[in-house]
Design a protein around this motif. Structure first.
Motif, PDB file in Angstrom:
ATOM      1  N   ARG A 132      13.305  -3.179   8.363  1.00 22.13           N
ATOM      2  CA  ARG A 132      13.064  -2.316   7.204  1.00 22.13           C
ATOM      3  C   ARG A 132      13.196  -0.835   7.559  1.00 22.13           C
ATOM      4  O   ARG A 132      13.691  -0.040   6.757  1.00 22.13           O
ATOM      5  N   TYR A 133      12.773  -0.462   8.759  1.00 24.35           N
ATOM      6  CA  TYR A 133      12.971   0.930   9.185  1.00 24.35           C
ATOM      7  C   TYR A 133      14.463   1.247   9.239  1.00 24.35           C
ATOM      8  O   TYR A 133      14.909   2.293   8.766  1.00 24.35           O
ATOM      9  N   ASP A 134      15.248   0.341   9.831  1.00 26.56           N
ATOM     10  CA  ASP A 134      16.684   0.580   9.996  1.00 26.56           C
ATOM     11  C   ASP A 134      17.433   0.548   8.668  1.00 26.56           C
ATOM     12  O   ASP A 134      18.425   1.271   8.489  1.00 26.56           O
ATOM     13  N   LYS A 135      16.976  -0.288   7.739  1.00 24.88           N
ATOM     14  CA  LYS A 135      17.727  -0.497   6.499  1.00 24.88           C
ATOM     15  C   LYS A 135      17.603   0.666   5.517  1.00 24.88           C
ATOM     16  O   LYS A 135      18.614   1.143   4.972  1.00 24.88           O
ATOM     17  N   HIS A 136      16.395   1.127   5.245  1.00 22.36           N
ATOM     18  CA  HIS A 136      16.213   2.162   4.220  1.00 22.36           C
ATOM     19  C   HIS A 136      15.433   3.393   4.690  1.00 22.36           C
ATOM     20  O   HIS A 136      15.744   4.513   4.276  1.00 22.36           O
ATOM     21  N   ILE A 137      14.411   3.185   5.519  1.00 22.10           N
ATOM     22  CA  ILE A 137      13.491   4.284   5.825  1.00 22.10           C
ATOM     23  C   ILE A 137      14.131   5.339   6.726  1.00 22.10           C
ATOM     24  O   ILE A 137      14.138   6.536   6.404  1.00 22.10           O
ATOM     25  N   LEU A 138      14.697   4.916   7.868  1.00 24.32           N
ATOM     26  CA  LEU A 138      15.297   5.889   8.793  1.00 24.32           C
ATOM     27  C   LEU A 138      16.530   6.579   8.214  1.00 24.32           C
ATOM     28  O   LEU A 138      16.702   7.796   8.437  1.00 24.32           O
ATOM     29  N   SER A 169      11.358  -5.862  -5.522  1.00 24.75           N
ATOM     30  CA  SER A 169      10.098  -6.168  -6.208  1.00 24.75           C
ATOM     31  C   SER A 169       9.077  -5.083  -5.906  1.00 24.75           C
ATOM     32  O   SER A 169       9.222  -4.301  -4.958  1.00 24.75           O
ATOM     33  N   VAL A 170       8.047  -5.023  -6.720  1.00 23.20           N
ATOM     34  CA  VAL A 170       6.980  -4.039  -6.516  1.00 23.20           C
ATOM     35  C   VAL A 170       6.320  -4.232  -5.158  1.00 23.20           C
ATOM     36  O   VAL A 170       6.011  -3.262  -4.456  1.00 23.20           O
ATOM     37  N   SER A 171       6.126  -5.485  -4.746  1.00 23.86           N
ATOM     38  CA  SER A 171       5.492  -5.742  -3.451  1.00 23.86           C
ATOM     39  C   SER A 171       6.380  -5.264  -2.303  1.00 23.86           C
ATOM     40  O   SER A 171       5.884  -4.750  -1.303  1.00 23.86           O
ATOM     41  N   THR A 172       7.713  -5.397  -2.448  1.00 22.28           N
ATOM     42  CA  THR A 172       8.625  -4.921  -1.409  1.00 22.28           C
ATOM     43  C   THR A 172       8.628  -3.403  -1.360  1.00 22.28           C
ATOM     44  O   THR A 172       8.637  -2.798  -0.274  1.00 22.28           O
ATOM     45  N   LEU A 173       8.588  -2.755  -2.525  1.00 27.47           N
ATOM     46  CA  LEU A 173       8.488  -1.297  -2.566  1.00 27.47           C
ATOM     47  C   LEU A 173       7.215  -0.836  -1.857  1.00 27.47           C
ATOM     48  O   LEU A 173       7.226   0.133  -1.073  1.00 27.47           O
ATOM     49  N   LEU A 179       5.073   1.153   5.397  1.00 28.11           N
ATOM     50  CA  LEU A 179       5.658   1.385   6.716  1.00 28.11           C
ATOM     51  C   LEU A 179       5.937   2.869   6.938  1.00 28.11           C
ATOM     52  O   LEU A 179       5.819   3.376   8.054  1.00 28.11           O
ATOM     53  N   THR A 180       6.291   3.575   5.866  1.00 27.00           N
ATOM     54  CA  THR A 180       6.490   5.027   5.966  1.00 27.00           C
ATOM     55  C   THR A 180       5.170   5.714   6.301  1.00 27.00           C
ATOM     56  O   THR A 180       5.103   6.594   7.167  1.00 27.00           O
ATOM     57  N   ARG A 181       4.104   5.302   5.616  1.00 29.65           N
ATOM     58  CA  ARG A 181       2.778   5.858   5.899  1.00 29.65           C
ATOM     59  C   ARG A 181       2.361   5.570   7.343  1.00 29.65           C
ATOM     60  O   ARG A 181       1.743   6.404   8.005  1.00 29.65           O
ATOM     61  N   LYS A 182       2.712   4.399   7.839  1.00 26.43           N
ATOM     62  CA  LYS A 182       2.333   3.995   9.188  1.00 26.43           C
ATOM     63  C   LYS A 182       2.901   4.957  10.240  1.00 26.43           C
ATOM     64  O   LYS A 182       2.236   5.299  11.217  1.00 26.43           O
ATOM     65  N   VAL A 183       4.128   5.416  10.022  1.00 24.77           N
ATOM     66  CA  VAL A 183       4.740   6.378  10.951  1.00 24.77           C
ATOM     67  C   VAL A 183       3.996   7.709  10.905  1.00 24.77           C
ATOM     68  O   VAL A 183       3.703   8.316  11.944  1.00 24.77           O
ATOM     69  N   LEU A 184       3.686   8.173   9.700  1.00 21.41           N
ATOM     70  CA  LEU A 184       2.985   9.455   9.572  1.00 21.41           C
ATOM     71  C   LEU A 184       1.568   9.368  10.144  1.00 21.41           C
ATOM     72  O   LEU A 184       1.055  10.335  10.710  1.00 21.41           O
ATOM     73  N   GLN A 185       0.925   8.215   9.999  1.00 20.60           N
ATOM     74  CA  GLN A 185      -0.386   8.022  10.612  1.00 20.60           C
ATOM     75  C   GLN A 185      -0.284   8.101  12.134  1.00 20.60           C
ATOM     76  O   GLN A 185      -1.139   8.695  12.799  1.00 20.60           O
ATOM     77  N   HIS A 186       0.784   7.517  12.676  1.00 21.76           N
ATOM     78  CA  HIS A 186       0.995   7.557  14.125  1.00 21.76           C
ATOM     79  C   HIS A 186       1.244   9.003  14.570  1.00 21.76           C
ATOM     80  O   HIS A 186       0.751   9.424  15.621  1.00 21.76           O
ATOM     81  N   ALA A 187       2.017   9.737  13.769  1.00 22.12           N
ATOM     82  CA  ALA A 187       2.276  11.150  14.091  1.00 22.12           C
ATOM     83  C   ALA A 187       0.984  11.961  14.061  1.00 22.12           C
ATOM     84  O   ALA A 187       0.766  12.843  14.897  1.00 22.12           O
ATOM     85  N   PHE A 199       0.643  10.086  -1.127  1.00 24.09           N
ATOM     86  CA  PHE A 199       1.749   9.175  -1.413  1.00 24.09           C
ATOM     87  C   PHE A 199       1.790   8.839  -2.900  1.00 24.09           C
ATOM     88  O   PHE A 199       0.738   8.691  -3.536  1.00 24.09           O
ATOM     89  N   PRO A 200       2.985   8.711  -3.462  1.00 22.29           N
ATOM     90  CA  PRO A 200       3.072   8.258  -4.863  1.00 22.29           C
ATOM     91  C   PRO A 200       2.601   6.823  -4.993  1.00 22.29           C
ATOM     92  O   PRO A 200       2.769   6.018  -4.079  1.00 22.29           O
ATOM     93  N   LYS A 201       1.990   6.512  -6.102  1.00 20.74           N
ATOM     94  CA  LYS A 201       1.465   5.171  -6.330  1.00 20.74           C
ATOM     95  C   LYS A 201       2.608   4.222  -6.709  1.00 20.74           C
ATOM     96  O   LYS A 201       3.410   4.531  -7.573  1.00 20.74           O
ATOM     97  N   VAL A 202       2.640   3.093  -6.059  1.00 15.81           N
ATOM     98  CA  VAL A 202       3.677   2.100  -6.327  1.00 15.81           C
ATOM     99  C   VAL A 202       3.234   1.129  -7.402  1.00 15.81           C
ATOM    100  O   VAL A 202       4.018   0.651  -8.205  1.00 15.81           O
ATOM    101  N   GLY A 203       1.941   0.836  -7.411  1.00 17.11           N
ATOM    102  CA  GLY A 203       1.430  -0.187  -8.331  1.00 17.11           C
ATOM    103  C   GLY A 203       1.241  -1.490  -7.592  1.00 17.11           C
ATOM    104  O   GLY A 203       1.671  -1.652  -6.449  1.00 17.11           O
ATOM    105  N   ILE A 204       0.598  -2.433  -8.238  1.00 13.79           N
ATOM    106  CA  ILE A 204       0.298  -3.724  -7.613  1.00 13.79           C
ATOM    107  C   ILE A 204       0.932  -4.835  -8.434  1.00 13.79           C
ATOM    108  O   ILE A 204       0.817  -4.870  -9.656  1.00 13.79           O
TER     109      ILE A 204
END
Length: 449
Positions: A132-138, A169-173, A179-187, A199-204
């Motif tokens: 997922r990092y390689d596909k869209h995030i990075l 799907s909403v769950s995939t979003l 995962l994006t938040r996880k990187v910033l938390q690590h930083a 972070f913008p709200k995605v919904g459930i």
């Protein structure tokens, strides 16, 4: 005395700031600037303080990131000047270096890899993260300075994900944003940033997994026992749009269909189906379960105590239903005959002879898929896809439907989940008619009534 050799005027010229690029940083001292030089494509930062000129490359060609790097450079120098430690290159080597999102991601994945080696993370979870990092995030954040990431940029990323085709799907979003938040938390943990942006709200979107009712459970168990010891052929249709199908060897083959693989059905699958429905465990627990984790308890109640490795952050032992004891004893007897020796505590309960635990789970999942194909139960009546996880769902649903005085907290603790998850996912299909007896039950009359 030999005359000192002066630097070549051309070299000196290449290190002189390009005048039109010199930029001050708003809100900071006038002597803090960024600039470019002919000798480099990167922006540089310079600050004059305490009769010293501090200068360093930001290692970025993006002006916005260079501005953030200059602020970090200034903060580091100020701290060291106040401490009286600024003589002779006192600043950090990387004080003005841009910490990109890609660099922070690499550090995070190195940490996750260490968890994988310590068996605190499954291989498939690690690989899914990297995918997922390689596909869209990075591709979106990769070379961006982590200090520059704000709500606006995160919202732009979410909008880009929302416009993907096919639609996510909403769950995939939510997973991508997590995962994006996880990187910033690590930083933040490494002090590259002071705080994590909003972070913008995605919904459930709750998507309960498919489960099996009693009749369906009996059907898949019967078919799994019938197929045990036989080989099933996995074949591809001649037309790609039709996908693939399973059949017993010797079955009618289409004129252009081709054989993909022959799969041997094992006795482990039939035992696995009954065991999971009577023990509340996850498929990942099957992957890790060794005989040392299983203890037979015979007291007022008969059950297995499963002291399994942590899963989903839970470590509680699991108490099974009585039938799980019979299945486990049958597995032990069969393994003693097959192995020709006593069972060792380190031996795995299911598929002990598989090449690896990943291979064991793939074999079981494929066999289960064949059973669902044969029985026509791959989808529930509500259109939900069924997998091995559906057996755990069925286990919890049966307790909610047929258990007497089982409170949700006790059930959640025993299933290594939370009451909220029971209510949102597992109990979602539960309807009043399924427990009509409970709804119409009456309290015992009190003596004074």
């Amino acid at each position: 005395m030999p005359r000192a050799i002066e630097p070549d005027s051309h070299e000196r010229h290449r290190s002189v700031p390009i005048k039109e690029t010199i930029t001050r940083i708003p809100g900071y001292p006038r002597k803090l600037v960024i600039f470019k030089i002919p000798a480099s494509s990167y922006w540089w930062v310079r600050y004059y303080a305490e009769s010293h000129i501090f200068k360093r490359t930001t290692k970025t060609e993006i002006k916005r990131d260079a501005l953030e790097a200059a602020k970090r450079f200034y903060d580091d120098i100020t701290i060291r000047i106040r401490g009286g430690n600024f003589e002779g290159l006192p600043i950090k080597v990387n004080a003005a270096e841009v910490v990109t999102f890609a660099k922070a991601t690499k550090m995070l994945m190195d940490s996750e890899l260490a968890k994988l080696k310590r068996s605190q993370l499954s291989k498939i979870s690690y690989e899914n993260m990297q995918l997922r990092y390689d596909k869209h995030i990075l591709p979106f954040f990769g070379q961006t300075d982590v200090l520059s990431i704000n709500y606006k940029m995160l919202d732009e990323f979410l909008q880009k994900l929302s416009n993907q085709v096919p639609k996510l799907s909403v769950s995939t979003l939510g997973a991508y944003m997590g995962l994006t938040r996880k990187v910033l938390q690590h930083a933040a943990r490494h002090s590259f940033i002071q705080h994590i942006p909003e972070f913008p709200k995605v919904g459930i979107e709750d998507k309960p997994r498919g489960w099996f009712n009693v009749g369906e459970y009996k059907e898949i168990t019967k078919v799994a026992k019938k197929l045990a010891g036989k080989k099933v052929e996995w074949r591809a249709h001649s037309e790609e749009t039709k996908g693939s199908y399973f059949c017993e060897p010797g079955g009618k083959l289409g004129p252009a269909d081709r054989l993909i693989k022959r799969i041997e059905m094992t006795k482990d699958l039939a035992d696995l189906i009954v065991f999971m429905v009577n023990s509340y465990i996850r498929p990942t627990d099957i992957r890790n379960m060794q005989h040392k984790h299983v203890e037979i308890i015979r007291r007022e109640w008969t059950y297995l105590r499963l002291s399994l490795p942590p899963s989903k952050g839970h470590t509680f032992p699991i108490t099974t239903m009585p039938w799980a004891v019979k299945v486990y004893e049958r597995i032990r007897r069969r393994q003693v005959l097959e192995l020709g020796r006593d069972i060792h505590p380190e031996d795995y309960v299911f598929m002990p002879d598989a090449a690896s635990r990943d291979n064991a789970m793939k074999l079981l999942a494929r066999q289960f898929e064949i059973v669902l194909e044969v029985t026509g139960l791959k989808l529930s009546t509500a259109g939900e896809t069924r997998t091995l996880y559906s057996l755990r769902h069925s286990s919890i649903m049966f307790r909610l439907m047929f258990g007497r005085t089982v409170d949700t907290l006790t059930l959640a603790r025993n299933a290594r989940t939370s009451p909220e998850m029971i209510d949102r996912f597992y109990a979602a299909p539960l309807q009043g008619e399924m427990n009509v007896g409970e709804l119409q039950s009456k309290r015992r009359p009190r003596p004074w009534e």
